[in-house]
Write a protein that holds these residues in place. Sequence first.
Motif, PDB file in Angstrom:
ATOM      1  N   ALA A   3       0.906  -1.298   0.112  1.00 40.60           N
ATOM      2  CA  ALA A   3       0.149  -0.207  -0.012  1.00 40.60           C
ATOM      3  C   ALA A   3       0.907   1.210  -0.036  1.00 40.60           C
ATOM      4  CB  ALA A   3      -0.686  -0.113   1.259  1.00 40.60           C
ATOM      5  N   VAL A   4       0.251   2.395  -0.247  1.00 44.15           N
ATOM      6  CA  VAL A   4       0.812   3.672   0.018  1.00 44.15           C
ATOM      7  C   VAL A   4       0.162   4.451   1.024  1.00 44.15           C
ATOM      8  CG1 VAL A   4       1.543   5.996  -1.271  1.00 44.15           C
ATOM      9  CG2 VAL A   4       1.848   3.477  -2.518  1.00 44.15           C
ATOM     10  N   ALA A   5       0.850   5.154   1.855  1.00 47.53           N
ATOM     11  CA  ALA A   5       0.335   5.718   3.112  1.00 47.53           C
ATOM     12  C   ALA A   5       0.703   7.357   2.646  1.00 47.53           C
ATOM     13  CB  ALA A   5       0.508   5.407   4.305  1.00 47.53           C
ATOM     14  N   VAL A   6      -0.081   8.349   2.901  1.00 46.21           N
ATOM     15  CA  VAL A   6       0.312   9.575   2.526  1.00 46.21           C
ATOM     16  C   VAL A   6      -0.320  10.672   3.555  1.00 46.21           C
ATOM     17  CG1 VAL A   6      -1.859   9.936   0.914  1.00 46.21           C
ATOM     18  CG2 VAL A   6       0.547  11.530   0.589  1.00 46.21           C
ATOM     19  N   SER A   7       0.305  11.609   4.021  1.00 49.75           N
ATOM     20  CA  SER A   7      -0.322  12.443   4.909  1.00 49.75           C
ATOM     21  C   SER A   7      -1.347  13.363   4.251  1.00 49.75           C
ATOM     22  CB  SER A   7       0.908  13.444   5.596  1.00 49.75           C
ATOM     23  OG  SER A   7       1.582  14.285   4.454  1.00 49.75           O
ATOM     24  N   LEU A   8      -2.579  13.901   4.900  1.00 47.57           N
ATOM     25  CA  LEU A   8      -3.490  14.686   4.416  1.00 47.57           C
ATOM     26  C   LEU A   8      -3.671  15.978   4.959  1.00 47.57           C
ATOM     27  CD1 LEU A   8      -6.471  11.719   5.285  1.00 47.57           C
ATOM     28  CD2 LEU A   8      -5.263  12.449   2.757  1.00 47.57           C
ATOM     29  N   GLY A   9      -2.597  16.264   5.765  1.00 48.86           N
ATOM     30  CA  GLY A   9      -2.836  17.514   6.271  1.00 48.86           C
ATOM     31  C   GLY A   9      -3.354  17.594   7.547  1.00 48.86           C
ATOM     32  N   PRO A  10      -3.450  18.848   8.019  1.00 46.01           N
ATOM     33  CA  PRO A  10      -3.232  20.246   7.711  1.00 46.01           C
ATOM     34  C   PRO A  10      -1.718  20.314   7.345  1.00 46.01           C
ATOM     35  CG  PRO A  10      -3.765  20.637   9.698  1.00 46.01           C
ATOM     36  CD  PRO A  10      -3.877  19.124   9.621  1.00 46.01           C
ATOM     37  N   GLY A  11      -1.414  21.189   6.591  1.00 45.74           N
ATOM     38  CA  GLY A  11       0.147  21.824   6.260  1.00 45.74           C
ATOM     39  C   GLY A  11      -0.075  22.739   4.920  1.00 45.74           C
ATOM     40  N   SER A  12       1.097  22.571   4.467  1.00 40.63           N
ATOM     41  CA  SER A  12       1.505  23.278   3.131  1.00 40.63           C
ATOM     42  C   SER A  12       0.459  22.828   1.927  1.00 40.63           C
ATOM     43  CB  SER A  12       2.983  22.984   3.002  1.00 40.63           C
ATOM     44  OG  SER A  12       3.352  23.332   1.512  1.00 40.63           O
ATOM     45  N   PHE A  13       0.065  23.640   1.518  1.00 36.64           N
ATOM     46  CA  PHE A  13      -1.121  23.498   0.323  1.00 36.64           C
ATOM     47  C   PHE A  13      -0.411  22.827  -0.693  1.00 36.64           C
ATOM     48  CE2 PHE A  13      -3.548  24.416  -3.364  1.00 36.64           C
ATOM     49  CZ  PHE A  13      -4.586  23.622  -3.266  1.00 36.64           C
ATOM     50  N   THR A  14       0.728  23.400  -1.204  1.00 35.67           N
ATOM     51  CA  THR A  14       1.408  22.668  -2.249  1.00 35.67           C
ATOM     52  C   THR A  14       1.997  21.507  -2.095  1.00 35.67           C
ATOM     53  OG1 THR A  14       1.886  24.938  -3.302  1.00 35.67           O
ATOM     54  CG2 THR A  14       3.218  23.212  -4.084  1.00 35.67           C
ATOM     55  N   GLY A  15       2.731  21.455  -0.921  1.00 37.40           N
ATOM     56  CA  GLY A  15       3.412  20.201  -0.418  1.00 37.40           C
ATOM     57  C   GLY A  15       2.356  18.970  -0.194  1.00 37.40           C
TER      58      GLY A  15
ATOM     59  N   VAL B 249      -0.700  28.348  14.031  1.00 40.89           N
ATOM     60  CA  VAL B 249      -0.403  27.015  14.053  1.00 40.89           C
ATOM     61  C   VAL B 249      -1.609  26.297  13.681  1.00 40.89           C
ATOM     62  CG1 VAL B 249       1.513  26.993  15.740  1.00 40.89           C
ATOM     63  CG2 VAL B 249      -1.211  26.673  16.530  1.00 40.89           C
ATOM     64  N   TYR B 250      -1.322  24.994  13.097  1.00 47.58           N
ATOM     65  CA  TYR B 250      -2.398  24.017  12.857  1.00 47.58           C
ATOM     66  C   TYR B 250      -2.345  23.225  14.145  1.00 47.58           C
ATOM     67  CZ  TYR B 250      -1.719  24.862   7.946  1.00 47.58           C
ATOM     68  OH  TYR B 250      -1.877  25.611   6.727  1.00 47.58           O
ATOM     69  N   GLN B 251      -3.447  23.144  15.010  1.00 51.04           N
ATOM     70  CA  GLN B 251      -3.700  22.651  16.256  1.00 51.04           C
ATOM     71  C   GLN B 251      -4.625  21.548  16.110  1.00 51.04           C
ATOM     72  OE1 GLN B 251      -5.481  24.378  19.238  1.00 51.04           O
ATOM     73  NE2 GLN B 251      -4.421  23.481  20.906  1.00 51.04           N
ATOM     74  N   GLY B 252      -4.536  20.372  16.849  1.00 48.34           N
ATOM     75  CA  GLY B 252      -5.428  19.373  17.063  1.00 48.34           C
ATOM     76  C   GLY B 252      -5.396  18.969  18.348  1.00 48.34           C
ATOM     77  N   ARG B 253      -6.529  18.445  18.872  1.00 45.09           N
ATOM     78  CA  ARG B 253      -6.495  17.722  20.296  1.00 45.09           C
ATOM     79  C   ARG B 253      -7.077  16.155  20.265  1.00 45.09           C
ATOM     80  NH1 ARG B 253      -8.484  22.554  24.371  1.00 45.09           N
ATOM     81  NH2 ARG B 253      -7.040  24.006  23.624  1.00 45.09           N
ATOM     82  N   TYR B 254      -6.090  15.381  20.898  1.00 38.86           N
ATOM     83  CA  TYR B 254      -6.476  13.956  21.020  1.00 38.86           C
ATOM     84  C   TYR B 254      -6.354  13.550  22.130  1.00 38.86           C
ATOM     85  CZ  TYR B 254      -5.803  14.936  15.855  1.00 38.86           C
ATOM     86  OH  TYR B 254      -5.933  15.628  14.841  1.00 38.86           O
ATOM     87  N   ARG B 255      -6.870  12.464  22.423  1.00 40.20           N
ATOM     88  CA  ARG B 255      -6.618  11.535  23.607  1.00 40.20           C
ATOM     89  C   ARG B 255      -6.334  10.203  23.226  1.00 40.20           C
ATOM     90  NH1 ARG B 255      -7.591  14.036  27.955  1.00 40.20           N
ATOM     91  NH2 ARG B 255      -9.376  15.800  28.056  1.00 40.20           N
ATOM     92  N   ILE B 256      -5.388   9.457  23.817  1.00 38.97           N
ATOM     93  CA  ILE B 256      -5.124   7.949  23.772  1.00 38.97           C
ATOM     94  C   ILE B 256      -5.992   6.990  24.272  1.00 38.97           C
ATOM     95  CG2 ILE B 256      -3.486   5.867  23.521  1.00 38.97           C
ATOM     96  CD1 ILE B 256      -2.790   8.475  21.506  1.00 38.97           C
ATOM     97  N   GLU B 257      -7.017   6.437  23.813  1.00 42.03           N
ATOM     98  CA  GLU B 257      -7.914   5.361  24.568  1.00 42.03           C
ATOM     99  C   GLU B 257      -7.957   3.958  23.948  1.00 42.03           C
ATOM    100  OE1 GLU B 257     -11.922   7.319  24.378  1.00 42.03           O
ATOM    101  OE2 GLU B 257     -11.179   9.082  25.309  1.00 42.03           O
ATOM    102  N   ASN B 258      -7.584   2.979  24.834  1.00 45.68           N
ATOM    103  CA  ASN B 258      -7.456   1.586  24.417  1.00 45.68           C
ATOM    104  C   ASN B 258      -6.641   1.417  23.198  1.00 45.68           C
ATOM    105  OD1 ASN B 258      -9.443   0.860  26.526  1.00 45.68           O
ATOM    106  ND2 ASN B 258     -10.943   1.559  25.055  1.00 45.68           N
TER     107      ASN B 258
END
Length: 155
Positions: free
Chosen positions: A59-71, A121-130
């Motif tokens: 498979a091929v995995a790729v980052s979806l962003g957020p981030g540089s639009f062109t990148g 900044v691009y910011q997300g908030r996450y928790r690790i559960e199970n």
Amino acid sequence: MPVLALETATLVSGVALATESALLAEWKLETTKTHSELLLPHIEMLLQAAQVEKQQLQAVAVSLGPGSFTGLRIGLATAKALAYALGIPLIGVPTLEALAYNCPAPGLLLSPFLDAQKGNVYQGRYRIENGRVVEAQPPRVIAFRTALEELIAAG
């Protein structure tokens, strides 16, 4: 069977080969050259160094962003073309979620940032559960200072 992973959301160009149990090879480079100039040569160098043929990729995995639009456009187009040409799955990986996944701290609020320029900044908030990353707040663009103040107030 290895998975090829591409990261182009930031100034750092990253490619990696991994199986379910091991990182086989990784190449990261921050440079003034663009992803369009370096991504394909980096993929080729990585495959050669790991002695993996393209046809062996699962498979091929790729980052979806957020981030540089062109990148992101370059990474997504390259990943989609490779997956299509090789007849393998394409896996999209939310960039901030992937950063949170690298900090397995159950019970804590994880808040990865990426530079969004001009003091934001691009910011997300996450928790690790199970053992899984759970989104506590969707990614957003916010002033860096405001993001820090909010995190301090949240304790």
